[in-house]
Design an enzyme around this catalytic site. Structure first.
Site, PDB file in Angstrom:
ATOM      1  N   GLU A  26      -1.501  -9.248  -1.007  1.00  0.00           N
ATOM      2  CA  GLU A  26      -0.908  -8.713   0.081  1.00  0.00           C
ATOM      3  C   GLU A  26      -1.927  -9.025   1.231  1.00  0.00           C
ATOM      4  O   GLU A  26      -3.045  -9.101   1.313  1.00  0.00           O
ATOM      5  CB  GLU A  26      -0.909  -7.009  -0.262  1.00  0.00           C
ATOM      6  CG  GLU A  26      -0.135  -6.341   1.217  1.00  0.00           C
ATOM      7  CD  GLU A  26       0.338  -4.934   0.730  1.00  0.00           C
ATOM      8  OE1 GLU A  26      -0.041  -4.498  -0.488  1.00  0.00           O
ATOM      9  OE2 GLU A  26       0.972  -4.491   1.446  1.00  0.00           O
ATOM     10  N   GLU A 179       8.819  -0.711  -2.779  1.00  0.00           N
ATOM     11  CA  GLU A 179       8.773   0.942  -2.606  1.00  0.00           C
ATOM     12  C   GLU A 179       9.823   1.456  -1.731  1.00  0.00           C
ATOM     13  O   GLU A 179       9.200   2.165  -0.823  1.00  0.00           O
ATOM     14  CB  GLU A 179       7.199   1.217  -2.524  1.00  0.00           C
ATOM     15  CG  GLU A 179       6.362   0.886  -3.534  1.00  0.00           C
ATOM     16  CD  GLU A 179       5.082   1.325  -3.458  1.00  0.00           C
ATOM     17  OE1 GLU A 179       4.524   2.120  -2.604  1.00  0.00           O
ATOM     18  OE2 GLU A 179       4.351   1.187  -4.466  1.00  0.00           O
ATOM     19  N   GLU A 308       3.224  -3.851  -9.379  1.00  0.00           N
ATOM     20  CA  GLU A 308       1.707  -3.543  -8.996  1.00  0.00           C
ATOM     21  C   GLU A 308       1.476  -2.822 -10.039  1.00  0.00           C
ATOM     22  O   GLU A 308       2.147  -1.541 -10.391  1.00  0.00           O
ATOM     23  CB  GLU A 308       2.032  -2.823  -7.627  1.00  0.00           C
ATOM     24  CG  GLU A 308       2.561  -3.547  -6.419  1.00  0.00           C
ATOM     25  CD  GLU A 308       2.431  -2.848  -4.926  1.00  0.00           C
ATOM     26  OE1 GLU A 308       1.632  -1.832  -4.965  1.00  0.00           O
ATOM     27  OE2 GLU A 308       3.394  -3.196  -4.236  1.00  0.00           O
ATOM     28  N   GLN A 357      -5.013  -6.195  -6.585  1.00  0.00           N
ATOM     29  CA  GLN A 357      -4.486  -7.304  -5.790  1.00  0.00           C
ATOM     30  C   GLN A 357      -5.639  -8.478  -5.926  1.00  0.00           C
ATOM     31  O   GLN A 357      -6.876  -8.081  -5.803  1.00  0.00           O
ATOM     32  CB  GLN A 357      -4.388  -7.027  -4.578  1.00  0.00           C
ATOM     33  CG  GLN A 357      -3.449  -5.931  -4.079  1.00  0.00           C
ATOM     34  CD  GLN A 357      -2.971  -5.765  -2.566  1.00  0.00           C
ATOM     35  OE1 GLN A 357      -3.479  -6.646  -1.685  1.00  0.00           O
ATOM     36  NE2 GLN A 357      -2.461  -5.069  -2.266  1.00  0.00           N
TER      37      GLN A 357
HETATM   38  O1  AHR Z   1      -1.163  -2.335  -3.335  1.00  0.00           O
HETATM   39  C1  AHR Z   1      -1.440  -1.176  -2.266  1.00  0.00           C
HETATM   40  C2  AHR Z   1      -0.143  -0.418  -1.890  1.00  0.00           C
HETATM   41  O2  AHR Z   1       0.377   0.269  -2.978  1.00  0.00           O
HETATM   42  C3  AHR Z   1       1.180  -1.617  -1.563  1.00  0.00           C
HETATM   43  O3  AHR Z   1       1.203  -2.002  -0.170  1.00  0.00           O
HETATM   44  C4  AHR Z   1       2.182  -0.581  -1.829  1.00  0.00           C
HETATM   45  O4  AHR Z   1       3.377  -1.144  -2.259  1.00  0.00           O
HETATM   46  C5  AHR Z   1       1.435   0.593  -2.951  1.00  0.00           C
HETATM   47  O5  AHR Z   1       2.147   1.672  -2.642  1.00  0.00           O
END
Ligand code: AHR
Length: 507
Positions: A26, A179, A308, A357
């Site tokens: 991200e 989300e 995620e 990530q």
């Molecule tokens: O990975 C960090 C955040 O966690 C992402 O931006 C979001 O989709 C989730 O709440």
């Protein structure tokens, strides 16, 4: 005492989709800027601005799929800001992560669609793009698909060509929001279901008429049954008959799961075990989502995606001002091993998963500084587990000590395992969550069939609070360990505390 692992070769689960071993990057902290993209003028070796050291580590790991640009970032991202000559791209604030406050710079848009898709080619992985539903529009979404995938004569296809990419990129995976119960628009499930239908209608319409029919759309689910049920009711339409149902537009339903317990490095032994208990919730999440899909759309083959997941030490250091960076310890890596075992056991319903990530942020697999990039302990787990990708998972039963932890929903089996088979033979992963060593005997279910067994081990010499740095990262790579085949054909291995073992067995 010996723990027993029983493999059931007659109980095949399914092919393990390689995409279960996917990742997520991200625009957040130093994941993209610094970790992947440094620009062409940086003293580091780059390919058109992308760090070669990061690319090399990712290539070696053979990552199957990479999700981008968010996360919440995607819910406020307008893709056209990130194409064309870099010096002309606008700087923007992003509501979630790059808003020019708390030490976080604004978004420069230097890394956009072409940079990401070229990066995927360098790494040799499939891209997965998250569309903006929260503050975007179906038109913006379809234009992005056209920019990436269309080979005809339209404005967006021609803009791609002007920007240096003649051939379409053929992006298959498109997330219809992120989300959407939270940062992606604070929808209720019914309204998001309607939005999904509207977006999916145009996206799949594009694909039927101008594409090659290969788009796969991912709807936003949740770890609550309530959201998933109401979303499925809404996508199904009032009578859920074929005329008004939109289930045929939905290929996957995604859920997210993060967990923590105590500080990233400074945790008690009790907190050490509790983190496993919390990580195991993801297995229930997958089961529950699969059950909802089966209830509402039986026989439609809609897969579950966990796009995620991972450890997020939000009570410790992984805060917004720190760019969600945290030390990634052996404990974190051990939780990943257990989750991957649980994913393998759900190969029949799980179509993808993406650890959060990739670089520098949360449970990253790579960390960087201005001079180098190195692998975290979690990277080593993914590396060890590679042979599971694309193999056929077998049901596996573990008979071990179970820890009952105060106040936790899950008990923790001290040994975790999964098994799969490919043309290369049987492959088994075992992790010992116990702080002490344990002996494990694996009954392969094939009798005395296997005589050639090779075993690897991770973290034999580390304690669970250790993490890799640019200086010591090599110490976390896999070593070898003895594994004996006894007269019953069982593979017996002594596993030191807090370590992960793989067994490759051939006749
Ligand atoms: O990975 C960090 C955040 O966690 C992402 O931006 C979001 O989709 C989730 O709440």
């Amino acid at each position: 005492m010996t723990d027993n692992v029983f493999i059931r070769p007659h109980d095949e689960i399914d092919r393990i989709a390689p995409e279960i071993y996917g990742h997520f990057a991200e625009h957040l902290g130093r994941c993209i800027y610094g970790g992947i993209w440094v620009g062409e003028d940086d003293p580091l070796s780059t390919t058109d601005g992308v760090r070669e050291d990061t690319v090399e580590l990712l290539r070696d790991l053979e990552i199957p799929v990479l999700r981008w640009s968010g996360g919440c970032f995607a819910d406020d991202y307008h893709w056209e800001d990130g194409i064309g000559p870099r010096e002309e791209r606008p700087r923007r604030r992003n509501l979630w992560w790059t808003q020019g406050r708390e030490n976080v710079p604004e978004e420069s848009n230097q890394f956009g669609t072409d940079e990401f898709l070229q990066f995927c080619r360098l790494v040799d992985t499939e891209p997965y793009l998250a569309l903006n539903v929260g503050s975007g529009s179906p038109t913006e979404a379809v234009d992005w698909v056209e920019y990436c995938n269309y080979d005809g004569d339209t404005e967006y296809a021609n803009r791609r060509r002007q920007n240096g990419q003649e051939e379409p990129y053929d992006v298959t995976y498109w997330g219809v929001g992120n989300e959407n119960w939270g940062c992606g628009g604070r929808y209720d499930p019914e309204t998001y279901g309607e939005e999904f239908r509207r977006y999916a209608n145009y996206l799949q319409g594009y694909d039927r008429i101008m594409g090659d029919g290969s788009l796969e759309l991912i709807g936003c689910g949740h770890i609550t049954d309530d959201w998933n049920r109401k979303f499925m009711e809404s996508v199904g339409g009032t009578s859920r008959t074929s005329e008004d149902s939109a289930y045929h537009l939905l290929d996957h339903l995604s859920i997210h799961r993060y967990y923590d317990c105590g500080d990233s490095t400074d945790f008690t032994d009790e907190q050490y075990y509790k983190l496993f208990a919390r990580s195991l919730a993801v297995a229930d999440d997958v089961d529950k989502a699969a059950k909802v899909l089966d209830t509402y759309a039986p026989g439609t083959d809609i897969g579950v995606i966990v796009d995620e997941w991972g450890v997020w030490h939000w009570h410790a250091n992984a805060k917004r001002a720190a760019g969600l960076e945290q030390e990634n310890t052996v404990r974190d890596a051990l939780t990943a091993a257990g989750v991957l075992d649980a994913f393998n056991a759900r190969a029949d319903v799980l179509t993808m998963a993406n650890l959060a990530q990739t670089v520098n942020v949360l449970q990253c697999i790579i960390q960087t500084d201005e001079a180098s990039a190195w692998a975290t302990p979690t990277y080593q787990v993914f590396d060890l587990y590679k042979p599971h990708m694309g193999s056929t998972a077998f049901r596996t039963v573990v008979d071990t000590e179970i820890m009952d932890l105060d106040g936790e929903d899950h008990d923790v089996p001290l040994v975790s395992a999964s098994a799969s088979q490919s043309d290369n033979g049987l492959f088994v992963t075992l992790s010992n969550r116990d702080l002490d060593g344990r002996q494990v005997a694996v009954d392969t279910g094939f009798g005395t069939h296997f005589s050639d067994v090779s075993a690897k081990i991770l973290f034999a010499d580390q304690n669970p609070r250790e993490y890799s740095t640019s200086e010591n990262a090599d110490e976390f790579t896999a070593g070898t360990i003895d594994a004996d085949v006894n007269s019953n054909g069982e593979i017996v291995v002594d596993i030191p505390g807090s370590s992960v073992v793989s067994l490759a067995a051939r006749p």
